[in-house]
Motif scaffolding. Structure first.
Motif, PDB file in Angstrom:
ATOM      1  N   UNK A 243       0.808  -1.215   0.000  1.00 21.20           N
ATOM      2  CA  UNK A 243       0.000   0.000   0.000  1.00 21.20           C
ATOM      3  C   UNK A 243       0.841   1.265   0.000  1.00 21.20           C
ATOM      4  N   UNK A 244       2.003   1.230   0.663  1.00 24.99           N
ATOM      5  CA  UNK A 244       2.795   2.447   0.818  1.00 24.99           C
ATOM      6  C   UNK A 244       3.447   2.923  -0.474  1.00 24.99           C
ATOM      7  N   UNK A 245       3.819   2.010  -1.360  1.00 28.36           N
ATOM      8  CA  UNK A 245       4.512   2.414  -2.587  1.00 28.36           C
ATOM      9  C   UNK A 245       3.694   2.136  -3.848  1.00 28.36           C
ATOM     10  N   UNK A 246       2.857   1.109  -3.828  1.00 30.24           N
ATOM     11  CA  UNK A 246       2.018   0.812  -4.987  1.00 30.24           C
ATOM     12  C   UNK A 246       0.675   1.527  -4.895  1.00 30.24           C
ATOM     13  N   UNK A 247       0.326   2.002  -3.725  1.00 31.57           N
ATOM     14  CA  UNK A 247      -0.956   2.644  -3.471  1.00 31.57           C
ATOM     15  C   UNK A 247      -0.750   4.017  -2.847  1.00 31.57           C
ATOM     16  N   UNK A 248      -1.681   4.423  -1.975  1.00 32.60           N
ATOM     17  CA  UNK A 248      -2.644   3.572  -1.277  1.00 32.60           C
ATOM     18  C   UNK A 248      -3.906   3.228  -2.048  1.00 32.60           C
ATOM     19  N   UNK A 249      -4.076   3.776  -3.261  1.00 30.65           N
ATOM     20  CA  UNK A 249      -5.305   3.501  -4.004  1.00 30.65           C
ATOM     21  C   UNK A 249      -5.147   2.296  -4.929  1.00 30.65           C
ATOM     22  N   UNK A 250      -6.190   1.456  -4.933  1.00 29.65           N
ATOM     23  CA  UNK A 250      -6.198   0.257  -5.767  1.00 29.65           C
ATOM     24  C   UNK A 250      -7.602   0.030  -6.325  1.00 29.65           C
ATOM     25  N   UNK A 251      -7.677  -0.821  -7.337  1.00 26.24           N
ATOM     26  CA  UNK A 251      -8.971  -1.232  -7.882  1.00 26.24           C
ATOM     27  C   UNK A 251      -9.723  -2.002  -6.801  1.00 26.24           C
ATOM     28  N   UNK A 252     -10.814  -1.454  -6.329  1.00 30.73           N
ATOM     29  CA  UNK A 252     -11.548  -2.059  -5.235  1.00 30.73           C
ATOM     30  C   UNK A 252     -12.162  -3.403  -5.558  1.00 30.73           C
ATOM     31  N   UNK A 253     -12.363  -3.684  -6.839  1.00 32.29           N
ATOM     32  CA  UNK A 253     -12.951  -4.961  -7.231  1.00 32.29           C
ATOM     33  C   UNK A 253     -11.915  -6.074  -7.325  1.00 32.29           C
ATOM     34  N   UNK A 254     -10.629  -5.701  -7.162  1.00 34.92           N
ATOM     35  CA  UNK A 254      -9.553  -6.690  -7.238  1.00 34.92           C
ATOM     36  C   UNK A 254      -8.868  -6.936  -5.893  1.00 34.92           C
ATOM     37  N   UNK A 255      -9.131  -6.095  -4.907  1.00 30.90           N
ATOM     38  CA  UNK A 255      -8.481  -6.234  -3.591  1.00 30.90           C
ATOM     39  C   UNK A 255      -9.050  -7.438  -2.843  1.00 30.90           C
ATOM     40  N   UNK A 256      -8.159  -8.225  -2.262  1.00 35.57           N
ATOM     41  CA  UNK A 256      -8.572  -9.335  -1.401  1.00 35.57           C
ATOM     42  C   UNK A 256      -8.763  -8.769   0.013  1.00 35.57           C
ATOM     43  N   UNK A 257      -9.964  -8.285   0.287  1.00 36.80           N
ATOM     44  CA  UNK A 257     -10.244  -7.662   1.575  1.00 36.80           C
ATOM     45  C   UNK A 257     -10.175  -8.659   2.727  1.00 36.80           C
ATOM     46  N   UNK A 258     -10.631  -9.874   2.486  1.00 39.34           N
ATOM     47  CA  UNK A 258     -10.622 -10.866   3.566  1.00 39.34           C
ATOM     48  C   UNK A 258      -9.198 -11.121   4.053  1.00 39.34           C
ATOM     49  N   UNK A 259      -8.264 -11.247   3.106  1.00 34.37           N
ATOM     50  CA  UNK A 259      -6.866 -11.451   3.484  1.00 34.37           C
ATOM     51  C   UNK A 259      -6.320 -10.230   4.215  1.00 34.37           C
TER      52      UNK A 259
END
Length: 295
Positions: A243-259
């Motif tokens: 998240x710190x270098x690739x984000x913090x924004x990401x495609x929300x439909x691709x994030x593994x929220x459970x993990x």
């Protein structure tokens, strides 16, 4: 040292501070964050930039009092100073890189849950300053926890408020407001969702059903903010990201929220941290893969 120019309590355990940090104010963009330390012995606290004034050299942050470090931060007042205030870190919002005339053709929506209103505000403000309209939904558990309502009202095309207990605005979670708008025929081309992970997870399920491309701002455990410690490791579209270098924004439909939520819980104990290190192997540490630092 970085002087605190203003300290204001916004809600229960939630504070706003204006910090004199000219170098950060000069370079930061909506969507980025800073890491601060209260004193020389303090831990590093990552906080999204809520606002900035390049002319005055100030950066505004909003934080919740959760542990010892934020409890110490809460006690500081105007005139006190922070030991460190490092930034800007992370990538800026993708929206600011799009041609303004193209943005004006899109119907944009921001959904903020709780303290998520803080990182939503600078993005909507930037869009407003460039003549781009955006609707905003702010959600919280109860009326007293709604943040930055007046500020958001000044920059949003339409502002909707929701409370879980129905004490103010629409009754229910923020995603229910979106469902109501969709039922009324309102269609959005792009959505940004920022808030607690569980809120982002379920809101993204709604936007996916509605076919709305969605970006989330991830707030996992973070230590150094440079991709070295691996604390903010995520899986996005089956790939390991930080998240710190690739984000913090990401495609929300691709994030593994459970993990992501499971990792946050495991990081609370030493045994959990050791198990993550064992399970994730070389990718656990992030950028260098061999930093060997404390987690």
């Amino acid at each position: 040292m970085y002087q605190i120019l203003k300290s204001e309590k916004l809600a229960d355990r939630t504070w706003l501070m204006v910090i004199h940090a000219p170098w950060v104010a000069r370079a930061c963009q909506p969507g980025q964050f800073i890491i601060l330390r209260v004193d020389e012995e303090g831990e590093r606290i990552p906080l999204t930039i809520c606002d900035y004034d390049r002319a005055e050299g100030t950066v505004t942050i909003v934080f919740q009092t959760i542990g010892v470090s934020t409890a110490k931060l809460e006690k500081l007042t105007a005139g006190d100073s922070l030991a460190d205030f490092v930034g800007p870190l992370g990538k800026a919002s993708d929206l600011i890189d799009e041609p303004v005339e193209e943005l004006k053709k899109k119907k944009l929506l921001f959904i903020a849950g709780g303290v998520g209103a803080a990182p939503v505000y600078p993005q909507v403000k930037w869009l407003h300053e460039h003549g781009v309209e955006a609707d905003v939904i702010i959600g919280a558990r109860t009326k007293d926890l709604i943040l930055l309502e007046k500020e958001m009202e000044a920059v949003a095309a339409h502002l909707y408020i929701s409370t879980d207990d129905g004490s103010y605005g629409h009754a229910g979670v923020a995603g229910k407001v979106l469902e109501k708008l969709a039922a009324e025929g309102v269609k959005y081309d792009h959505c940004v969702v920022i808030g607690p992970m569980i809120m982002m997870k379920f809101t993204c399920m709604t936007t996916k059903q509605l076919g709305i491309p969605t970006v989330v701002s991830m707030n996992p455990i973070m230590i150094d903010g440079t991709g070295m410690c691996g604390g903010c490791r995520l899986t996005v579209g089956g790939e390991v990201k930080f998240a710190c270098v690739d984000g913090p924004e990401f495609d929300g439909h691709l994030v593994d929220f459970d993990q992501a939520m499971k990792r946050q819980q495991m990081y609370k104990t030493e045994e959990g941290r050791k198990m993550l290190e064992y399970q994730e192997g070389a990718t656990h540490h992030g950028g260098c893969g061999h930093c060997g630092g404390e987690h």
